[in-house]
Scaffold this motif. Structure first.
Motif, PDB file in Angstrom:
ATOM      1  N   ALA A 161       0.849  -1.191   0.000  1.00 57.20           N
ATOM      2  CA  ALA A 161       0.000   0.000   0.000  1.00 57.20           C
ATOM      3  C   ALA A 161       0.884   1.239   0.000  1.00 57.20           C
ATOM      4  CB  ALA A 161      -0.917   0.006   1.221  1.00 57.20           C
ATOM      5  N   VAL A 162       0.568   2.181  -0.863  1.00 58.08           N
ATOM      6  CA  VAL A 162       1.265   3.468  -0.918  1.00 58.08           C
ATOM      7  C   VAL A 162       0.250   4.549  -0.583  1.00 58.08           C
ATOM      8  CG1 VAL A 162       2.513   5.110  -2.370  1.00 58.08           C
ATOM      9  CG2 VAL A 162       2.905   2.650  -2.647  1.00 58.08           C
ATOM     10  N   ILE A 163       0.551   5.363   0.401  1.00 52.58           N
ATOM     11  CA  ILE A 163      -0.348   6.443   0.807  1.00 52.58           C
ATOM     12  C   ILE A 163       0.195   7.748   0.243  1.00 52.58           C
ATOM     13  CG2 ILE A 163      -1.444   7.616   2.749  1.00 52.58           C
ATOM     14  CD1 ILE A 163      -0.824   5.126   4.437  1.00 52.58           C
ATOM     15  N   GLY A 164      -0.502   8.287  -0.745  1.00 51.85           N
ATOM     16  CA  GLY A 164      -0.075   9.529  -1.378  1.00 51.85           C
ATOM     17  C   GLY A 164       0.241   9.331  -2.845  1.00 51.85           C
ATOM     18  N   ALA A 165      -0.469  10.050  -3.719  1.00 45.79           N
ATOM     19  CA  ALA A 165      -0.247   9.947  -5.167  1.00 45.79           C
ATOM     20  C   ALA A 165       0.447  11.190  -5.698  1.00 45.79           C
ATOM     21  CB  ALA A 165      -1.567   9.713  -5.897  1.00 45.79           C
ATOM     22  N   GLY A 166       1.462  11.648  -4.948  1.00 41.09           N
ATOM     23  CA  GLY A 166       2.358  12.668  -5.470  1.00 41.09           C
ATOM     24  C   GLY A 166       3.468  12.005  -6.261  1.00 41.09           C
ATOM     25  N   TYR A 167       4.483  12.766  -6.594  1.00 41.31           N
ATOM     26  CA  TYR A 167       5.568  12.231  -7.424  1.00 41.31           C
ATOM     27  C   TYR A 167       6.323  11.108  -6.707  1.00 41.31           C
ATOM     28  CZ  TYR A 167       5.160  15.519 -11.312  1.00 41.31           C
ATOM     29  OH  TYR A 167       4.729  16.197 -12.430  1.00 41.31           O
ATOM     30  N   ALA A 168       6.533  11.223  -5.401  1.00 39.07           N
ATOM     31  CA  ALA A 168       7.265  10.189  -4.673  1.00 39.07           C
ATOM     32  C   ALA A 168       6.466   8.895  -4.605  1.00 39.07           C
ATOM     33  CB  ALA A 168       7.594  10.680  -3.265  1.00 39.07           C
ATOM     34  N   GLY A 169       5.204   8.995  -4.215  1.00 38.06           N
ATOM     35  CA  GLY A 169       4.373   7.803  -4.088  1.00 38.06           C
ATOM     36  C   GLY A 169       4.183   7.092  -5.408  1.00 38.06           C
TER      37      GLY A 169
ATOM     38  N   VAL B 191       3.850   2.268   2.482  1.00 38.18           N
ATOM     39  CA  VAL B 191       4.728   3.410   2.193  1.00 38.18           C
ATOM     40  C   VAL B 191       3.960   4.692   2.473  1.00 38.18           C
ATOM     41  CG1 VAL B 191       6.096   4.607   0.444  1.00 38.18           C
ATOM     42  CG2 VAL B 191       5.939   2.097   0.407  1.00 38.18           C
ATOM     43  N   VAL B 192       4.456   5.490   3.385  1.00 34.44           N
ATOM     44  CA  VAL B 192       3.870   6.799   3.658  1.00 34.44           C
ATOM     45  C   VAL B 192       4.560   7.803   2.742  1.00 34.44           C
ATOM     46  CG1 VAL B 192       3.479   8.602   5.375  1.00 34.44           C
ATOM     47  CG2 VAL B 192       3.314   6.186   6.032  1.00 34.44           C
ATOM     48  N   ALA B 193       3.855   8.202   1.690  1.00 35.54           N
ATOM     49  CA  ALA B 193       4.426   9.096   0.674  1.00 35.54           C
ATOM     50  C   ALA B 193       3.653  10.402   0.624  1.00 35.54           C
ATOM     51  CB  ALA B 193       4.423   8.414  -0.688  1.00 35.54           C
TER      52      ALA B 193
ATOM     53  N   GLY C 245      15.613   9.002   6.634  1.00 33.11           N
ATOM     54  CA  GLY C 245      15.781   8.029   5.563  1.00 33.11           C
ATOM     55  C   GLY C 245      14.463   7.368   5.233  1.00 33.11           C
ATOM     56  N   ILE C 246      14.497   6.394   4.331  1.00 34.43           N
ATOM     57  CA  ILE C 246      13.261   5.749   3.881  1.00 34.43           C
ATOM     58  C   ILE C 246      12.734   4.739   4.894  1.00 34.43           C
ATOM     59  CG2 ILE C 246      13.727   6.078   1.427  1.00 34.43           C
ATOM     60  CD1 ILE C 246      14.740   3.203   1.322  1.00 34.43           C
ATOM     61  N   ARG C 247      13.592   4.276   5.816  1.00 30.42           N
ATOM     62  CA  ARG C 247      13.166   3.273   6.793  1.00 30.42           C
ATOM     63  C   ARG C 247      12.637   3.948   8.059  1.00 30.42           C
ATOM     64  NH1 ARG C 247      14.926  -1.915   5.631  1.00 30.42           N
ATOM     65  NH2 ARG C 247      16.370  -2.033   3.853  1.00 30.42           N
TER      66      ARG C 247
ATOM     67  N   GLY D  87       8.322  -3.034   7.758  1.00 30.06           N
ATOM     68  CA  GLY D  87       7.210  -2.974   6.821  1.00 30.06           C
ATOM     69  C   GLY D  87       6.616  -1.597   6.647  1.00 30.06           C
ATOM     70  N   LEU D  88       7.104  -0.605   7.398  1.00 30.02           N
ATOM     71  CA  LEU D  88       6.597   0.766   7.276  1.00 30.02           C
ATOM     72  C   LEU D  88       7.710   1.646   6.719  1.00 30.02           C
ATOM     73  CD1 LEU D  88       4.277   2.753   7.735  1.00 30.02           C
ATOM     74  CD2 LEU D  88       5.121   3.079  10.071  1.00 30.02           C
ATOM     75  N   TRP D  89       7.428   2.325   5.622  1.00 29.72           N
ATOM     76  CA  TRP D  89       8.447   3.032   4.857  1.00 29.72           C
ATOM     77  C   TRP D  89       8.031   4.473   4.598  1.00 29.72           C
ATOM     78  CZ3 TRP D  89      12.559  -0.252   3.478  1.00 29.72           C
ATOM     79  CH2 TRP D  89      12.302  -1.624   3.599  1.00 29.72           C
ATOM     80  N   LEU D  90       9.016   5.276   4.231  1.00 33.91           N
ATOM     81  CA  LEU D  90       8.775   6.672   3.882  1.00 33.91           C
ATOM     82  C   LEU D  90       9.253   6.958   2.462  1.00 33.91           C
ATOM     83  CD1 LEU D  90      10.036   8.538   7.097  1.00 33.91           C
ATOM     84  CD2 LEU D  90       7.655   8.100   6.443  1.00 33.91           C
ATOM     85  N   ALA D  91       8.558   7.875   1.796  1.00 32.24           N
ATOM     86  CA  ALA D  91       9.012   8.403   0.506  1.00 32.24           C
ATOM     87  C   ALA D  91       8.582   9.853   0.440  1.00 32.24           C
ATOM     88  CB  ALA D  91       8.416   7.610  -0.658  1.00 32.24           C
TER      89      ALA D  91
END
Length: 441
Positions: A7-15, A258-260, A396-398, A403-407
């Motif tokens: 699952a990716v949260i956020g439909a910006g450029y990173a997500g 992914v929290v994007a 960073g991304i971790r 299982g929980l990530w950042l972008a």
């Protein structure tokens, strides 16, 4: 073997960059987006029935290769970007254009040699600073600001006013006295000090939602990806097997999330897990800088001397730093986008006054009267980017939770918070998830 799901949260450029890379490897991705418009803080805005403008004017440089790679991957057309040689044009004050046909460093040296508006002392100062940076391999004291760099390398008043400060504010969206010299040096290293193509200016001819987010959404649809717009995720709850998303119409736990989102939303989501309070507090404490876009529809027959011109900024000169002629960039004839980056006195002005001052500023720079705007609009992104200051915390991304990530563009990077930083973080996040899964598609 079951197909991994993310699952990716956020439909910006990173997500969307993260989702595209995961889908390319065969992972099933679902992207959740609160808005009905794709792009996050780089999106199209519909105003007054028929006007479609961006919430902020963005430019790329040739060195920003990851976004252009993703554009090709998702089927974007090269015609969607105007490729211009590095050009700094301030009407009546400066005209510097790199010689695109020459290899580095002759492309810049030739452009500087023939530049109008700079004295020999100015040109020697510019060359001297680039040599000073190269001698140090573009590695600077971490506490140094851009203003400190300009003092250290004895830049002339004209170079500071016409070249370095405008470039700093455009690239870092942070005033020179506060901006990180190291990040600025990184941008110069990969643009002015690199090849002619690396220093090119790439200006979108289409709106920012259409540039990458829409092709990315189409790409995901052909690879079993799902995009849920108008679907806010309000909290993350750790459960057996991963995370339950508050707002997810499904019920299955997500093993990878992914929290994007923008950083000011990411902190809330991280805190909701009950296990990321320190990281959430650090992200919430990040300082931000605004970007204001003033759109002036001046009508047919109105053009700027270049698709992008510099404007002398200051208390008496006017609020904007740059103006873009959208008519020369695929938009309606006579539509000007004037950009005011970073914080400043303009923030206290009413919007009508800001429009009047920007219109008058354009008239002074062009040396002629301009018609009153047929339509005008001020768009304010109060927290457009993080403030790119020396020593600022960039995570960073971790996260502390498996299982929980950042972008996002605010994550650790050699570059300031740009579209390139956003997509690079998304790609790096996807690659780390794939490595953890041991899944190659």
């Amino acid at each position: 073997m079951s197909v991994p799901v993310v699952a990716v949260i956020g439909a910006g450029y990173a997500g969307l960059a993260c989702a595209v890379e995961l889908a390319r490897a065969g992972v099933h991705v679902t992207v959740f987006e609160r808005s009905h418009t794709l792009g996050g803080r780089a999106r199209v805005v519909h105003k007054d029935h028929h006007w479609r403008v961006d919430n902020g004017q963005h430019i790329l440089i040739g060195a920003y290769t990851e976004l252009t790679r993703l554009l090709r991957l998702t089927g974007g057309s090269p015609k969607q970007l105007a490729h211009l040689p590095l050009t700094l044009h301030v009407p009546g004050r400066l005209n510097l254009k790199a010689a695109a046909a020459l290899p580095a460093p002759f492309h810049l040296a030739t452009g500087l040699l023939w530049a109008k508006g700079l004295s020999w002392a100015d040109k020697v100062a510019m060359v001297g600073m680039m040599r000073w940076l190269k001698k140090r391999d573009f590695r600077l004291p971490p506490e140094m600001t851009v203003s400190g760099l300009l003092r250290e390398t004895r830049q002339t008043p004209a170079m500071i006013e016409l070249v370095w400060v405008p470039l700093c504010v455009a690239a870092l969206n942070t005033p020179a006295e506060d901006a990180s010299a190291q990040i600025f040096a990184n941008v110069l290293r990969d643009s002015l000090a690199a090849s002619a193509s690396a220093s090119e200016l790439l200006i979108p001819r289409v709106d920012l939602s259409e540039l990458f987010p829409v092709p990315a959404a189409r790409y995901l649809a052909t690879r079993r990806g799902k995009l849920r717009t108008g679907n806010a995720i309000d909290a993350l709850h750790p459960v057996e097997g991963g995370f339950r998303l508050e707002g997810d119409p499904g019920s299955q736990p997500w093993p990878h999330v992914v929290v994007a989102t923008a950083p000011y939303h990411a902190g809330t989501l991280l805190a909701s897990t009950g296990h990321c309070d320190r990281l959430a507090a650090q992200i919430d404490a990040l300082p931000h800088e605004p970007i204001v876009s003033v759109y002036l529809a001046l009508g047919k027959g109105q053009k700027l001397p270049e698709p992008m011109i510099g404007l002398v900024n200051g208390a008496t000169a006017g609020p904007a730093q740059w103006a873009f002629d959208r008519g020369q960039l695929g938009g309606p004839e006579g539509l000007m986008a004037c950009v005011i980056s970073a914080s400043g006195p303009h923030e206290a002005l009413p919007r009508d006054e800001l429009i009047l001052q920007t219109h008058a500023q354009l008239e002074r720079h062009l040396g002629r009267r301009l018609p009153s705007p047929e339509w005008s609009q001020v768009i304010v992104e109060k927290r457009a980017t993080i403030a790119c200051r020396p020593g600022i915390f960039r995570p960073g991304i971790r996260t502390p939770m498996r299982g929980l990530w950042l972008a996002g563009d605010y994550l650790e990077s050699d570059y300031p918070a740009t579209l390139e930083s956003a997509v690079r973080s998304g790609v790096a996040c996807a690659q780390s998830i794939l490595a953890e899964l041991g899944y190659t598609g």
